[in-house]
Motif scaffolding. Structure first.
Motif, short mmCIF file in Angstrom:
data_model
loop_
_atom_site.label_atom_id
_atom_site.label_comp_id
_atom_site.label_asym_id
_atom_site.label_seq_id
_atom_site.Cartn_x
_atom_site.Cartn_y
_atom_site.Cartn_z
N ALA A 83 0.82 -1.21 0.00
CA ALA A 83 0.00 0.00 0.00
C ALA A 83 0.85 1.27 0.00
CB ALA A 83 -0.93 -0.01 1.21
N ARG A 84 2.03 1.20 0.61
CA ARG A 84 2.90 2.38 0.69
C ARG A 84 3.31 2.87 -0.71
NH1 ARG A 84 3.29 6.88 2.42
NH2 ARG A 84 4.91 7.83 1.16
N SER A 85 3.50 1.92 -1.64
CA SER A 85 3.89 2.30 -3.00
C SER A 85 2.77 3.04 -3.71
CB SER A 85 4.27 1.05 -3.80
OG SER A 85 5.40 0.42 -3.23
N VAL A 86 1.54 2.57 -3.52
CA VAL A 86 0.39 3.25 -4.12
C VAL A 86 0.19 4.61 -3.47
CG1 VAL A 86 -2.09 3.12 -4.59
CG2 VAL A 86 -0.70 1.05 -4.71
N MET A 87 0.41 4.70 -2.16
CA MET A 87 0.28 5.99 -1.48
C MET A 87 1.32 6.98 -2.00
SD MET A 87 -1.33 7.95 0.53
CE MET A 87 -2.42 6.90 1.50
N HIS A 88 2.51 6.49 -2.32
CA HIS A 88 3.55 7.36 -2.89
C HIS A 88 3.05 7.97 -4.20
CE1 HIS A 88 8.10 7.84 -4.04
NE2 HIS A 88 7.51 8.99 -3.75
N LEU A 89 2.41 7.14 -5.03
CA LEU A 89 1.84 7.64 -6.27
C LEU A 89 0.70 8.62 -6.00
CD1 LEU A 89 1.61 7.53 -9.39
CD2 LEU A 89 0.06 5.58 -9.11
N ARG A 90 -0.16 8.30 -5.03
CA ARG A 90 -1.29 9.17 -4.70
C ARG A 90 -0.82 10.53 -4.20
NH1 ARG A 90 -5.24 5.60 -0.97
NH2 ARG A 90 -6.81 7.17 -1.53
N GLU A 91 0.28 10.55 -3.46
CA GLU A 91 0.84 11.82 -2.98
C GLU A 91 1.31 12.68 -4.16
OE1 GLU A 91 2.43 10.06 1.32
OE2 GLU A 91 3.81 10.31 -0.37
N GLN A 92 1.92 12.02 -5.16
CA GLN A 92 2.37 12.76 -6.33
C GLN A 92 1.19 13.27 -7.15
OE1 GLN A 92 5.67 13.57 -7.36
NE2 GLN A 92 5.93 13.01 -5.20
N LEU A 93 0.14 12.47 -7.24
CA LEU A 93 -1.05 12.90 -7.97
C LEU A 93 -1.71 14.09 -7.28
CD1 LEU A 93 -2.74 9.50 -8.92
CD2 LEU A 93 -1.26 10.93 -10.33
N THR A 94 -1.71 14.07 -5.96
CA THR A 94 -2.26 15.19 -5.19
C THR A 94 -1.48 16.46 -5.48
OG1 THR A 94 -3.04 13.74 -3.42
CG2 THR A 94 -2.72 16.06 -2.87
N GLU A 95 -0.15 16.32 -5.53
CA GLU A 95 0.71 17.48 -5.77
C GLU A 95 0.55 18.01 -7.20
OE1 GLU A 95 5.47 18.08 -6.29
OE2 GLU A 95 4.81 16.97 -4.52
N LYS A 96 0.53 17.10 -8.18
CA LYS A 96 0.47 17.52 -9.58
C LYS A 96 -0.94 17.94 -9.99
CE LYS A 96 4.72 16.01 -9.89
NZ LYS A 96 5.86 16.95 -9.84
N ASN A 104 -6.79 10.30 0.34
CA ASN A 104 -7.67 9.75 1.38
C ASN A 104 -9.10 9.44 0.93
OD1 ASN A 104 -8.94 12.33 1.26
ND2 ASN A 104 -7.50 13.12 2.77
N ALA A 105 -9.54 9.96 -0.22
CA ALA A 105 -10.93 9.77 -0.63
C ALA A 105 -11.03 8.82 -1.81
CB ALA A 105 -11.55 11.12 -1.01
N GLU A 106 -12.19 8.18 -1.94
CA GLU A 106 -12.43 7.34 -3.10
C GLU A 106 -12.82 8.22 -4.28
OE1 GLU A 106 -15.03 3.47 -4.59
OE2 GLU A 106 -15.16 4.16 -2.52
N LYS A 107 -12.21 7.96 -5.42
CA LYS A 107 -12.47 8.74 -6.63
C LYS A 107 -13.08 7.83 -7.70
CE LYS A 107 -10.20 12.62 -5.51
NZ LYS A 107 -10.80 13.96 -5.50
N ASP A 108 -13.56 8.47 -8.75
CA ASP A 108 -13.99 7.70 -9.90
C ASP A 108 -12.74 7.31 -10.69
OD1 ASP A 108 -16.72 7.24 -11.62
OD2 ASP A 108 -14.97 7.50 -12.91
N PRO A 109 -12.63 6.06 -11.16
CA PRO A 109 -11.44 5.66 -11.92
C PRO A 109 -11.17 6.56 -13.12
CG PRO A 109 -12.74 3.73 -11.35
CD PRO A 109 -13.55 4.93 -10.93
#
Length: 226
Positions: A83-96, A104-109
Motif C-alpha cells: 500500500a505504501r507504494s500506491v500511497m507514494h503515487l497518490r501523494e504525487q497525484l495530489t501534488e500535480k 484519502n478519498a475514493e475517486k472515480d477511476p
C-alpha cells in the motif's frame, strides 16, 4: 523498488504469480478505485507500457518511475504491491493535480485515468467516439444504461453493445486500447450482482461507417436498424 523491467504475466505464469493470499495490490485508505485500475492496465497486458517508458512531451518522469519501479514491476515479478507504494503515487497525484483528496478519498477511476494520462504523462486520448455527428476524445468508456430485466448476469459484450445503442454512440476508429468501466452505483445498489468478462470483444457493429453484412441477403448492408 524493482528497477528492472518485467513483461506482463501470461497464462500459467499469471495464475502462479497472482493467485493466493497477499497477492495483488494492497488496499489502504479508499485506494480500491486506483488499485483495480492499475491491476487491470498492467498485470497481464503490455498495451499501455508506453506509459512506463516513453518520454511524452508533458511527461513527469518522477511519476513515471514510481508507476514503473514501485508498482508495475513488483506486481509482475512477485504478484504483490504494498500500500505504501500506491500511497507514494497518490501523494504525487495530489501534488500535480492540485486536488488534496487523492490520498484519502475514493475517486472515480475515470478521474484518476484522466489525471495521470492527460495532465501528468501527456498521452494522446485512446478513444474517438461520435454521437449525433459530434466527435469526442477520451481515455476510457464508462458504461451507462438503464436497468434491463432480461439481463440478469450479462457479459461485457452485451453491456457495451447496449450502452452504445442507448447513448447513440459509435467508435470513429478501432482503438489501440479500449478501457471500459463497468456500471456501478456505490455501496447501496448494484445494477448487476455479477458480470461475466468477455475474453474477446467484437466491435464490428460499434464502428462508424464500417461495411457489414446484410442479415437477410448476405450482401453489403445499406441500412441499419437499431
Amino acid at each position: 523498488q524493482v528497477p528492472d523491467s518485467f513483461p506482463p504475466l501470461k497464462n500459467e505464469a499469471a495464475v502462479h504469480v497472482l493467485r493466493g493470499r497477499m497477492k495483488g495490490i494492497q488496499g489502504h485508505c479508499n485506494s480500491c478505485y486506483m488499485d483495480v485500475a492499475l491491476f487491470s492496465l498492467f498485470s497481464c497486458t503490455s498495451v499501455l507500457d508506453s506509459m512506463l517508458f516513453k518520454p511524452f512531451p508533458l511527461c513527469d518522469r518522477n511519476v513515471q518511475s514510481i508507476l514503473r519501479d514501485e508498482i508495475v514491476n513488483p506486481l509482475r515479478k512477485t504478484g504483490f504491491v504494498r500500500a505504501r507504494s500506491v500511497m507514494h503515487l497518490r501523494e504525487q497525484l495530489t501534488e500535480k493535480g492540485q486536488c488534496s483528496s487523492f490520498t484519502n478519498a475514493e475517486k472515480d477511476p475515470e478521474e484518476f485515468l484522466n489525471l495521470i494520462m492527460h495532465q501528468i504523462l501527456g498521452i494522446e486520448p485512446l478513444l474517438k467516439l461520435q454521437s449525433e455527428g459530434q466527435e469526442q476524445d477520451c481515455y476510457c468508456y464508462q458504461i451507462f444504461m438503464d436497468k434491463q430485466e432480461d439481463l440478469v448476469v450479462p457479459d461485457v459484450q452485451q453491456l457495451v453493445e447496449r450502452s452504445f445503442l442507448s447513448s447513440n454512440l459509435k467508435l470513429v476508429e478501432i482503438p489501440s486500447c479500449f478501457i471500459i468501466q463497468m456500471p456501478r452505483f456505490g455501496k447501496e445498489y448494484k445494477m448487476f450482482s455479477k458480470i461475466i468478462p468477455s475474453l474477446e470483444l467484437d466491435i464490428t457493429d460499434l464502428l462508424l461507417d464500417n461495411p457489414r453484412e446484410c442479415c437477410v441477403c448476405g450482401d453489403v448492408a445499406t441500412l441499419e436498424c437499431s
